[in-house]
Design a protein around this motif. Structure first.
Motif, PDB file in Angstrom:
ATOM      1  N   ALA A   1     -56.776 -24.578  16.353  1.00 16.70           N
ATOM      2  CA  ALA A   1     -55.898 -25.719  16.120  1.00 16.70           C
ATOM      3  C   ALA A   1     -55.223 -25.660  14.751  1.00 16.70           C
ATOM      4  O   ALA A   1     -54.242 -26.352  14.525  1.00 16.70           O
ATOM      5  N   TRP A   2     -55.751 -24.852  13.824  1.00 19.61           N
ATOM      6  CA  TRP A   2     -55.233 -24.845  12.459  1.00 19.61           C
ATOM      7  C   TRP A   2     -54.293 -23.668  12.235  1.00 19.61           C
ATOM      8  O   TRP A   2     -54.532 -22.565  12.708  1.00 19.61           O
ATOM      9  N   GLY A   3     -53.239 -23.918  11.484  1.00 18.47           N
ATOM     10  CA  GLY A   3     -52.287 -22.874  11.145  1.00 18.47           C
ATOM     11  C   GLY A   3     -52.629 -22.232   9.827  1.00 18.47           C
ATOM     12  O   GLY A   3     -53.741 -22.355   9.311  1.00 18.47           O
ATOM     13  N   GLU A   4     -51.658 -21.529   9.235  1.00 19.67           N
ATOM     14  CA  GLU A   4     -51.927 -20.825   7.981  1.00 19.67           C
ATOM     15  C   GLU A   4     -52.185 -21.806   6.848  1.00 19.67           C
ATOM     16  O   GLU A   4     -52.844 -21.464   5.867  1.00 19.67           O
ATOM     17  N   TYR A   5     -51.692 -23.007   6.955  1.00 20.05           N
ATOM     18  CA  TYR A   5     -52.081 -24.073   6.038  1.00 20.05           C
ATOM     19  C   TYR A   5     -51.840 -25.421   6.703  1.00 20.05           C
ATOM     20  O   TYR A   5     -51.051 -25.545   7.641  1.00 20.05           O
ATOM     21  N   ALA A   6     -52.547 -26.430   6.229  1.00 25.42           N
ATOM     22  CA  ALA A   6     -52.305 -27.812   6.630  1.00 25.42           C
ATOM     23  C   ALA A   6     -51.506 -28.494   5.526  1.00 25.42           C
ATOM     24  O   ALA A   6     -51.595 -28.110   4.357  1.00 25.42           O
ATOM     25  N   ALA A   7     -50.714 -29.495   5.892  1.00 22.74           N
ATOM     26  CA  ALA A   7     -49.849 -30.153   4.910  1.00 22.74           C
ATOM     27  C   ALA A   7     -49.943 -31.667   5.019  1.00 22.74           C
ATOM     28  O   ALA A   7     -49.957 -32.218   6.117  1.00 22.74           O
ATOM     29  N   SER A   8     -50.043 -32.313   3.873  1.00 17.32           N
ATOM     30  CA  SER A   8     -49.940 -33.766   3.778  1.00 17.32           C
ATOM     31  C   SER A   8     -48.654 -34.091   3.033  1.00 17.32           C
ATOM     32  O   SER A   8     -48.278 -33.388   2.089  1.00 17.32           O
ATOM     33  N   HIS A   9     -47.988 -35.166   3.447  1.00 20.07           N
ATOM     34  CA  HIS A   9     -46.740 -35.590   2.807  1.00 20.07           C
ATOM     35  C   HIS A   9     -46.913 -36.993   2.241  1.00 20.07           C
ATOM     36  O   HIS A   9     -47.388 -37.891   2.936  1.00 20.07           O
ATOM     37  N   ILE A  10     -46.523 -37.170   1.001  1.00 22.06           N
ATOM     38  CA  ILE A  10     -46.582 -38.474   0.351  1.00 22.06           C
ATOM     39  C   ILE A  10     -45.168 -38.852  -0.069  1.00 22.06           C
ATOM     40  O   ILE A  10     -44.527 -38.129  -0.830  1.00 22.06           O
ATOM     41  N   HIS A  11     -44.702 -39.988   0.450  1.00 26.04           N
ATOM     42  CA  HIS A  11     -43.324 -40.412   0.207  1.00 26.04           C
ATOM     43  C   HIS A  11     -43.226 -41.683  -0.645  1.00 26.04           C
ATOM     44  O   HIS A  11     -42.162 -41.969  -1.193  1.00 26.04           O
TER      45      HIS A  11
END
Length: 353
Positions: free
Chosen positions: A165-175
């Motif tokens: 289920a995981w890719g080369e990295y996971a990303a969180s976005h803060i707006h």
């Protein structure tokens, strides 16, 4: 913060469980009190690393109390976290208050409980976090990037995993500025932060403790990419951010030459002229320079050490309209983060999920 591990002896473990159990078994909570919880950063957190929880306590009448968290360590033993600063005191004029708490979860599939109690010990609320409140637990060795800005779109350029289920990295976005952590430990487990100056609302709204949390995390060994362009001065005014740059941001320049970065990336598509931040560096390594419209040379990509961590600089916003329209934007971001990939691949000391 006090971290109380239940003793390993059977008798002590039974006593620790019994102490927590009355409200658990009764399933009761004070009718006037409720809470909502947000876990991690943009709903993501890593097993075995300090995790941030934002607890919003709500009440229909004035009330005061303390927050504690029950979770499990890596051996499956119950762990209790509490701290005197995790307190709330709602007056008649307010119906809710948010408190930031931190805990380390050793297992990703065990319940996490939130407990509110009066200072004298009377339980007001005791319940497990819901699935949406828990967020998504990642393996301890999963690369993780946090993008801060208007529209950094880091997920879109990650390669997906074929076998899982995981890719080369996971990303969180803060707006939004109000969701930025105020505690450096909230970034534990993050491999890199990418801070763009694209959101003027965020830049103007970020508070000193939030800036200080990023600063301290970097000094402790974190890796940060500063993508500062058109709105660079609105971030440079924060001393906690300005101190991370070995020099001075003196302004911005429109229509800078994109040719050097096109050549660096071997781009087939032409990049439109860029609005760049003008920085005078006293140290650091400049990898790529460029020219302003007035033929003034400036550092475009540079990097330097900061405490035990490192800072990479790109003198434009990675989510500017020009960059968002450029097909080589993804490879450029990966180039800026290349040291993070190398670090995560070499790190063999992280705990397994």
């Amino acid at each position: 913060m006090t971290r109380l591990l239940s003793p390993l002896s059977i008798i002590s473990l039974m006593m620790a469980t019994w102490i927590w159990r009355p409200s658990l078994e009764l399933g009761q909570e004070n009718a006037s009190v409720s809470c909502r919880v947000e876990s991690g950063l943009d709903g993501l957190w890593k097993v075995g690393f300090t995790t941030r929880h934002v607890v919003e306590v709500q009440s229909s009448k004035p009330i005061a109390g303390l927050i504690s968290i029950q979770t499990f360590d890596g051996d499956g033993v119950p762990v209790f976290y509490r701290d005197p600063s995790w307190s709330f005191d709602l007056q008649a004029s307010e119906s809710a208050r948010k408190i930031e708490v931190i805990a380390t979860h050793g297992r990703g599939n065990r319940p996490i409980r939130i407990r509110l109690a009066r200072p004298q010990g009377d339980v007001l609320l005791d319940r497990p976090l819901t699935e949406s409140e828990r967020g998504l637990a990642m393996p301890s060795n999963q690369p993780w990037i946090v993008g801060i800005g208007r529209d950094v779109q880091l997920r879109e350029i990650a390669m997906k995993s074929v076998g899982g289920a995981w890719g080369e990295y996971a990303a969180s976005h803060i707006h939004q500025p109000d969701v930025l952590p105020t505690h450096a430990d909230a970034y534990a487990g993050v491999d890199a932060l990418l801070l763009s100056s694209s959101s003027l609302e965020l830049n103007e709204g970020v508070a000193a403790p939030q800036c200080a949390a990023i600063n301290l995390w970097t000094q402790r060994g974190g890796q940060v990419v500063l993508a500062w362009g058109e709105h660079a001065m609105s971030l440079a005014k924060h001393p906690e951010f300005a101190s991370m740059i070995p020099g001075e941001v003196v302004g911005t320049a429109p229509a800078c030459d994109p040719g050097p970065v096109e050549s660096l990336m071997g781009a087939q598509q032409q990049l439109s002229p860029l609005t760049c931040a003008l920085v005078r560096l006293q140290r650091g390594r400049v990898e790529v320079g460029t020219l302003t419209r007035d033929r003034i040379r400036l550092p475009f990509i540079a990097n330097w050490a900061y405490g035990m961590g490192s800072v990479s600089w790109i003198a434009t916003e990675i989510d500017s309209p020009q960059m968002m329209a450029w097909e080589t934007r993804g490879p450029l971001i990966k180039y800026l983060l290349k040291d993070c990939w190398e670090s995560s691949e070499k790190d063999t000391n992280k705990q397994a999920f």
